[in-house]
Design a protein around this motif. Structure first.
Motif, mmCIF file in Angstrom:
data_model
loop_
_atom_site.group_PDB
_atom_site.id
_atom_site.type_symbol
_atom_site.label_atom_id
_atom_site.label_comp_id
_atom_site.label_asym_id
_atom_site.label_seq_id
_atom_site.Cartn_x
_atom_site.Cartn_y
_atom_site.Cartn_z
ATOM 1 N N UNK A 160 0.716 -1.203 -0.016
ATOM 2 C CA UNK A 160 0.173 0.035 -0.017
ATOM 3 C C UNK A 160 0.808 1.409 0.057
ATOM 4 N N UNK A 161 2.043 1.190 0.762
ATOM 5 C CA UNK A 161 2.867 2.545 1.010
ATOM 6 C C UNK A 161 3.528 2.695 -0.625
ATOM 7 N N UNK A 162 3.684 1.627 -1.227
ATOM 8 C CA UNK A 162 4.590 1.696 -2.598
ATOM 9 C C UNK A 162 3.573 2.661 -3.402
ATOM 10 N N UNK A 163 2.401 2.261 -3.519
ATOM 11 C CA UNK A 163 1.302 3.185 -4.487
ATOM 12 C C UNK A 163 1.517 4.452 -3.932
ATOM 13 N N UNK A 164 1.138 4.829 -2.417
ATOM 14 C CA UNK A 164 1.307 6.143 -1.969
ATOM 15 C C UNK A 164 2.476 6.994 -2.189
ATOM 16 N N UNK A 168 3.018 10.427 -4.206
ATOM 17 C CA UNK A 168 3.550 11.672 -3.575
ATOM 18 C C UNK A 168 4.861 12.057 -4.118
ATOM 19 N N UNK A 169 5.400 11.422 -5.118
ATOM 20 C CA UNK A 169 6.694 11.829 -5.865
ATOM 21 C C UNK A 169 7.789 11.360 -5.460
ATOM 22 N N UNK A 170 7.657 10.468 -4.627
ATOM 23 C CA UNK A 170 9.114 9.765 -4.118
ATOM 24 C C UNK A 170 9.962 8.846 -4.938
ATOM 25 N N UNK A 175 14.650 6.902 -0.208
ATOM 26 C CA UNK A 175 14.392 8.407 0.150
ATOM 27 C C UNK A 175 13.629 8.738 0.981
ATOM 28 N N UNK A 176 12.321 8.057 1.316
ATOM 29 C CA UNK A 176 11.302 8.353 2.213
ATOM 30 C C UNK A 176 11.929 7.990 3.808
ATOM 31 N N UNK A 177 12.407 6.942 3.895
ATOM 32 C CA UNK A 177 13.256 6.177 5.119
ATOM 33 C C UNK A 177 14.224 7.321 5.547
ATOM 34 N N UNK A 178 14.944 7.656 4.722
ATOM 35 C CA UNK A 178 16.084 8.679 4.964
ATOM 36 C C UNK A 178 15.505 10.023 5.575
ATOM 37 N N UNK A 179 14.344 10.272 4.951
ATOM 38 C CA UNK A 179 13.832 11.683 5.618
ATOM 39 C C UNK A 179 13.138 11.502 7.023
ATOM 40 N N UNK A 208 1.728 9.687 5.000
ATOM 41 C CA UNK A 208 1.367 11.121 4.129
ATOM 42 C C UNK A 208 1.954 12.267 4.854
ATOM 43 N N UNK A 209 1.753 12.142 6.421
ATOM 44 C CA UNK A 209 2.177 13.334 7.139
ATOM 45 C C UNK A 209 3.728 13.484 7.041
ATOM 46 N N UNK A 210 4.494 12.314 7.150
ATOM 47 C CA UNK A 210 6.008 12.358 7.094
ATOM 48 C C UNK A 210 6.289 12.937 5.762
ATOM 49 N N UNK A 211 5.638 12.372 4.482
ATOM 50 C CA UNK A 211 6.121 12.756 3.300
ATOM 51 C C UNK A 211 5.814 14.088 3.144
ATOM 52 N N UNK A 212 4.848 14.921 3.665
ATOM 53 C CA UNK A 212 4.423 16.310 3.405
ATOM 54 C C UNK A 212 5.220 16.933 4.329
ATOM 55 N N UNK A 213 6.418 16.625 5.045
ATOM 56 C CA UNK A 213 7.106 17.356 5.820
ATOM 57 C C UNK A 213 6.682 17.921 7.307
ATOM 58 N N UNK A 214 5.681 17.250 7.811
ATOM 59 C CA UNK A 214 5.186 17.553 9.035
ATOM 60 C C UNK A 214 6.203 17.465 10.270
ATOM 61 N N UNK A 215 6.972 16.572 9.822
ATOM 62 C CA UNK A 215 8.029 16.040 11.069
ATOM 63 C C UNK A 215 9.378 16.780 10.856
ATOM 64 N N UNK A 216 9.616 17.504 9.861
ATOM 65 C CA UNK A 216 10.761 17.890 9.463
ATOM 66 C C UNK A 216 11.395 18.841 10.525
ATOM 67 N N UNK A 217 12.666 18.864 10.815
ATOM 68 C CA UNK A 217 13.204 19.762 11.731
ATOM 69 C C UNK A 217 13.119 21.307 11.566
#
Length: 243
Positions: A160-164, A168-170, A175-179, A208-217
C-alpha cells in the motif's frame, strides 16, 4: 460488473476500533456495511476519530474491490473453455453432475478472491520487493528500531505504501526512510516521542504526514488534529502492529 457481496477487515485494525465507544463502533460498522453495499456515505464530520477509521476502512474496501474487478476482467478476456458434459441418463446423474459443477464454481471463486486480495500467488510475486524495502529501511533507519522479521501485516503495509509514495512523488522507499531518520522528532533526539518504527511509518495517515514534511526539523510542532496529545497519537497509530 457489480461489486462482490463481501469485504475484508484485517485484525490489525482491532486496537483502533477498541479506542471507540460501543456506540461509536456500532455507528462505524453500520456505515461501513452501507458503503460496501453501495448505499449513501455517512457524514462523520462531527466526530473526527470515527471519521478517520471510516476513511481508512472504506479506502481499503475500494482498493480490494478494484483488485477483484481487474482480476475478473482478465479472466473474462481470456475466456473459459467450454465445459464438456457427459450424457446424463437418470435424474440421479443430473443431480450429481450439478453438485460437482457447483462445488467447482465455489473453488474457482475462492481462488479468484485469494489472488485479488493478496493470496499466495500474489505474495510470492511481491516477496522479493518486500525484502528489498525492509533492507532499505534497515540501511537508512539511523536511530530507529531495526526490522527483524517480514510479517504478513508488513507485506500489506509495504504494498500500500508503494502506491502512496509514487503518488507523492518519491523515487524510492530509501528516500522516504532517510527523510524520517533525519527528523529529530521521529528519531527521538528531541526527547518528545520515541514511538516511531517501520510499521508506524508505513501506516497510511502517518506516511502522508511524514512525506508532507510535518515532522521535518524546524517545522511546526506535530499534532493529530482533535484534542489528542502525543500519548494518544501513540495509542491510535502504534499499538501492537507487529504480529
Amino acid at each position: 460488473m457489480s461489486k462482490p457481496k463481501y469485504f475484508q477487515i484485517f485484525t490489525d485494525k482491532r486496537k483502533l476500533i477498541e479506542l471507540l465507544t460501543d456506540e461509536e463502533a456500532g455507528r462505524l460498522f453500520k456505515a461501513v456495511f452501507a458503503y460496501a453495499d453501495g448505499d449513501a456515505q455517512y457524514d462523520f464530520s462531527a466526530d473526527r476519530a470515527v471519521k478517520m477509521l471510516y476513511t481508512i476502512l472504506t479506502e481499503q474496501i475500494e482498493r480490494d474491490f478494484e483488485n477483484y474487478s481487474r482480476l475478473c476482467e482478465v479472466n473474462s478476456r481470456n475466456g473459459k473453455k467450454a465445459k464438456k458434459k457427459r450424457p446424463l441418463t437418470t435424474a440421479s446423474d443430473r443431480i450429481q453432475e450439478e453438485e460437482k459443477e457447483e462445488e467447482k464454481e465455489k473453488e474457482e471463486e475462492k481462488e479468484e478472491h485469494s489472488q485479488a486480495f493478496g493470496g499466495t500467488a500474489a505474495g510470492e510475486r511481491s516477496e522479493e520487493f518486500c525484502i528489498e524495502v525492509v533492507d532499505s529501511y534497515n540501511e537508512a533507519r539511523g536511530k530507529l528500531p531495526r526490522v527483524k522479521k517480514l510479517t504478513d501485516k508488513r507485506r500489506r503495509l509495504i504494498l500500500n505504501a508503494d502506491r502512496l509514495l509514487k503518488e507523492l512523488g518519491f523515487n524510492s522507499f530509501r528516500e522516504f526512510f532517510q527523510m524520517a531518520a533525519q527528523s529529530c522528532f521521529l528519531n527521538g533526539d528531541s526527547g518528545k516521542w520515541k514511538g516511531c518504527s517501520f510499521d508506524w511509518l508505513l501506516e497510511e495517515n502517518n506516511l502522508v504526514r511524514v512525506a508532507e514534511g510535518v515532522f521535518d526539523d524546524g517545522g511546526e510542532e506535530p499534532h493529530a488534529g482533535r484534542s489528542y496529545d502525543l500519548e494518544d497519537i501513540d495509542k491510535i497509530n502504534t499499538l501492537d502492529w507487529i504480529s
